[in-house]
Design a protein around this motif. Structure first.
Motif, PDB file in Angstrom:
ATOM      1  N   GLY A 187       0.933 -55.298 -44.331  1.00 29.40           N
ATOM      2  CA  GLY A 187       0.511 -54.763 -45.621  1.00 29.40           C
ATOM      3  C   GLY A 187      -0.372 -55.690 -46.422  1.00 29.40           C
ATOM      4  O   GLY A 187      -0.408 -55.606 -47.642  1.00 29.40           O
ATOM      5  N   LYS A 188      -1.071 -56.610 -45.777  1.00 31.45           N
ATOM      6  CA  LYS A 188      -1.994 -57.490 -46.495  1.00 31.45           C
ATOM      7  C   LYS A 188      -3.193 -57.801 -45.619  1.00 31.45           C
ATOM      8  O   LYS A 188      -3.186 -57.571 -44.416  1.00 31.45           O
ATOM      9  CB  LYS A 188      -1.310 -58.780 -46.944  1.00 31.45           C
ATOM     10  N   GLU A 189      -4.226 -58.323 -46.251  1.00 29.04           N
ATOM     11  CA  GLU A 189      -5.467 -58.646 -45.563  1.00 29.04           C
ATOM     12  C   GLU A 189      -5.389 -60.068 -45.008  1.00 29.04           C
ATOM     13  O   GLU A 189      -4.850 -60.968 -45.647  1.00 29.04           O
ATOM     14  CB  GLU A 189      -6.642 -58.543 -46.544  1.00 29.04           C
ATOM     15  N   PHE A 190      -5.915 -60.254 -43.808  1.00 26.77           N
ATOM     16  CA  PHE A 190      -5.922 -61.562 -43.165  1.00 26.77           C
ATOM     17  C   PHE A 190      -7.356 -62.035 -43.002  1.00 26.77           C
ATOM     18  O   PHE A 190      -8.268 -61.226 -42.841  1.00 26.77           O
ATOM     19  CB  PHE A 190      -5.251 -61.492 -41.785  1.00 26.77           C
ATOM     20  N   PRO A 191      -7.564 -63.365 -43.038  1.00 29.82           N
ATOM     21  CA  PRO A 191      -8.925 -63.864 -42.798  1.00 29.82           C
ATOM     22  C   PRO A 191      -9.325 -63.606 -41.346  1.00 29.82           C
ATOM     23  O   PRO A 191      -8.464 -63.370 -40.486  1.00 29.82           O
ATOM     24  CB  PRO A 191      -8.812 -65.364 -43.081  1.00 29.82           C
ATOM     25  N   GLY A 192     -10.606 -63.658 -41.086  1.00 31.49           N
ATOM     26  CA  GLY A 192     -11.095 -63.464 -39.726  1.00 31.49           C
ATOM     27  C   GLY A 192     -10.513 -64.518 -38.795  1.00 31.49           C
ATOM     28  O   GLY A 192     -10.426 -65.695 -39.144  1.00 31.49           O
ATOM     29  N   LEU A 193     -10.108 -64.106 -37.614  1.00 35.52           N
ATOM     30  CA  LEU A 193      -9.467 -65.019 -36.673  1.00 35.52           C
ATOM     31  C   LEU A 193     -10.419 -66.126 -36.244  1.00 35.52           C
ATOM     32  O   LEU A 193     -10.044 -67.298 -36.195  1.00 35.52           O
ATOM     33  CB  LEU A 193      -8.963 -64.242 -35.463  1.00 35.52           C
ATOM     34  N   PHE A 194     -11.681 -65.789 -35.967  1.00 33.50           N
ATOM     35  CA  PHE A 194     -12.652 -66.784 -35.533  1.00 33.50           C
ATOM     36  C   PHE A 194     -12.916 -67.807 -36.642  1.00 33.50           C
ATOM     37  O   PHE A 194     -12.953 -69.010 -36.399  1.00 33.50           O
ATOM     38  CB  PHE A 194     -13.956 -66.106 -35.115  1.00 33.50           C
TER      39      PHE A 194
END
Length: 69
Positions: free
Chosen positions: A30-37
């Motif tokens: 239920g939250k936004e995550f930063p880009g994995l790369f």
């Protein structure tokens, strides 16, 4: 092999976007995550410098050397 499957699962859950522009991790937590790369690049240290070779002299075999008489 199990470690590889875990890594591929993480990549799948955090990077593949659905039609509504969310990922599986967004839906689950239920939250936004930063880009994995970008996250991996941020966590990396500076890359090591290239190896410094000793100053080697290349032999010129075509050059005639003086031979004592």
């Amino acid at each position: 092999m199990p470690e590889r499957l875990k890594a591929l699962t993480i990549i799948h859950n955090f990077t593949l976007k659905r039609f509504d522009d969310t990922t599986a991790a967004n839906q689950l937590f239920g939250k936004e995550f930063p880009g994995l790369f970008e996250w991996v690049v941020h966590k990396m240290d500076d890359l090591p410098l290239p190896r410094q070779y000793k100053n080697t002299v290349s032999n010129n075999y075509l050059k005639l050397q003086a031979v004592p008489a």
